[in-house]
Every structure is written in C-alpha cells, then in structure tokens.
Design an enzyme around this catalytic site. Structure first.
Site, PDB file in Angstrom:
ATOM      1  N   GLU A  29     -40.889  20.450  43.251  1.00  0.00           N
ATOM      2  CA  GLU A  29     -40.327  20.779  41.937  1.00  0.00           C
ATOM      3  C   GLU A  29     -39.290  19.737  41.537  1.00  0.00           C
ATOM      4  O   GLU A  29     -39.238  19.320  40.380  1.00  0.00           O
ATOM      5  CB  GLU A  29     -39.697  22.175  41.946  1.00  0.00           C
ATOM      6  CG  GLU A  29     -40.702  23.296  41.912  1.00  0.00           C
ATOM      7  CD  GLU A  29     -40.056  24.665  41.785  1.00  0.00           C
ATOM      8  OE1 GLU A  29     -38.832  24.746  41.513  1.00  0.00           O
ATOM      9  OE2 GLU A  29     -40.779  25.664  41.953  1.00  0.00           O
ATOM     10  N   ASP A  68     -42.735  27.670  36.331  1.00  0.00           N
ATOM     11  CA  ASP A  68     -41.836  26.600  36.777  1.00  0.00           C
ATOM     12  C   ASP A  68     -41.367  25.712  35.629  1.00  0.00           C
ATOM     13  O   ASP A  68     -40.175  25.421  35.526  1.00  0.00           O
ATOM     14  CB  ASP A  68     -42.524  25.740  37.838  1.00  0.00           C
ATOM     15  CG  ASP A  68     -42.699  26.474  39.154  1.00  0.00           C
ATOM     16  OD1 ASP A  68     -41.933  27.422  39.416  1.00  0.00           O
ATOM     17  OD2 ASP A  68     -43.602  26.100  39.920  1.00  0.00           O
ATOM     18  N   LYS A  88     -47.325  24.338  42.936  1.00  0.00           N
ATOM     19  CA  LYS A  88     -47.622  25.153  44.124  1.00  0.00           C
ATOM     20  C   LYS A  88     -48.230  24.291  45.213  1.00  0.00           C
ATOM     21  O   LYS A  88     -48.891  23.294  44.922  1.00  0.00           O
ATOM     22  CB  LYS A  88     -48.650  26.256  43.785  1.00  0.00           C
ATOM     23  CG  LYS A  88     -48.090  27.406  43.018  1.00  0.00           C
ATOM     24  CD  LYS A  88     -47.368  28.343  43.935  1.00  0.00           C
ATOM     25  CE  LYS A  88     -46.900  29.574  43.190  1.00  0.00           C
ATOM     26  NZ  LYS A  88     -45.602  30.001  43.582  1.00  0.00           N
TER      27      LYS A  88
END
Length: 145
Positions: A29, A68, A88
């Site tokens: 991320e 996200d 993911k």
C-alpha cells in the site's frame, strides 16, 4: 504483513481527504501511495475515503467496506477515468486451494475469501453506477510501479 504506519503526502493538491490521516497497512500500500503521489497522470487520489455497503456472506450482516484507494487518472489516450483500487496479496485474490483436512486456518481462509469476494462485487457495482472502474492490484502488478 506487519508493516504499517502513517504516510506523509507530498503533493497535497492531489489528495482528496485529510492528508494528515493517511495510513498504510502494508508496504505494498505504501508503494502504491508513493506511485499515486508522484505520477503526474494521476490527477487526484485518496486512501480509505469512500464507504461501500456490502452484505457479509459469513455473518449475513450488512457491513461497510472502505476500499484502499480512489484515483482519477489521465489515460494514455487523454481520457480521464476514475478507479477504486484494492491492494491484496495474490494468494488472497486467487482464493484458498481445496484441502482434504478442514483445519481452522483453512476455514478462516475460506471465510476471508468469501467476505472479500462480496466486498469486490459491491465495489464493482458502486463503480458501475458512477462510470468508474474497479481494480484489484497484487504484488505482481506492483512490480511495474
């Protein structure tokens, strides 16, 4: 993935939301946040700012899904497109492999996969209503960023 922390947004004008509360929950991320912050073709982006209701198939209750990322991109053809993006691990996107033994870990993996599939379906519908696109990104796609 035990890596998490607070992300310092560098380009405040591109961020939609409160840039002082941006949190990454994995290094993947964080890498995607860097990409969004630095890429000139990404016109705006945010992290966990949108809320999508979905029905959890495991608990059979309505829940709230915070994807996200949201980003608005200038495509190579000049068209502007908005995306909801979920980062993911590839193994979670593919789902658990069938096993003979029903271990506690396997049952948890199956339940998590079912919940994620429900979230992604809700996100696809949310995006379709807005003429956006939903995208799942794994570590494989992150290699090119």
């Amino acid at each position: 993935m035990a890596y998490k922390g607070k992300y310092r947004v560098k380009n405040y004008r591109k961020y939609r939301g409160d840039p002082t509360t941006v949190v990454f929950r994995s290094l993947w991320e964080k890498k995607f946040m860097d990409y969004c912050d630095k890429n000139p073709n990404i016109l705006e982006w945010s992290s966990e700012e949108h809320v999508i209701p979905y029905k959890d198939p495991v608990t059979r209750k309505w829940r709230r899904y915070f994807p996200d990322f949201y980003m608005k991109v200038r495509e190579s053809n000049g068209k502007i497109q908005s995306y909801i993006v979920e980062v993911k691990p590839k193994r979670q996107v593919q789902g658990p492999k069938p096993q003979q033994k029903r271990t506690k870990a396997y049952i948890t993996e199956v339940a998590t996969y079912a919940t994620n599939k429900s979230k992604w379906k809700a996100a696809e519908e949310y995006c379709r209503d807005r003429l956006w696109k939903f995208k799942l990104i794994t570590e494989v796609e992150l290699e090119i960023y």
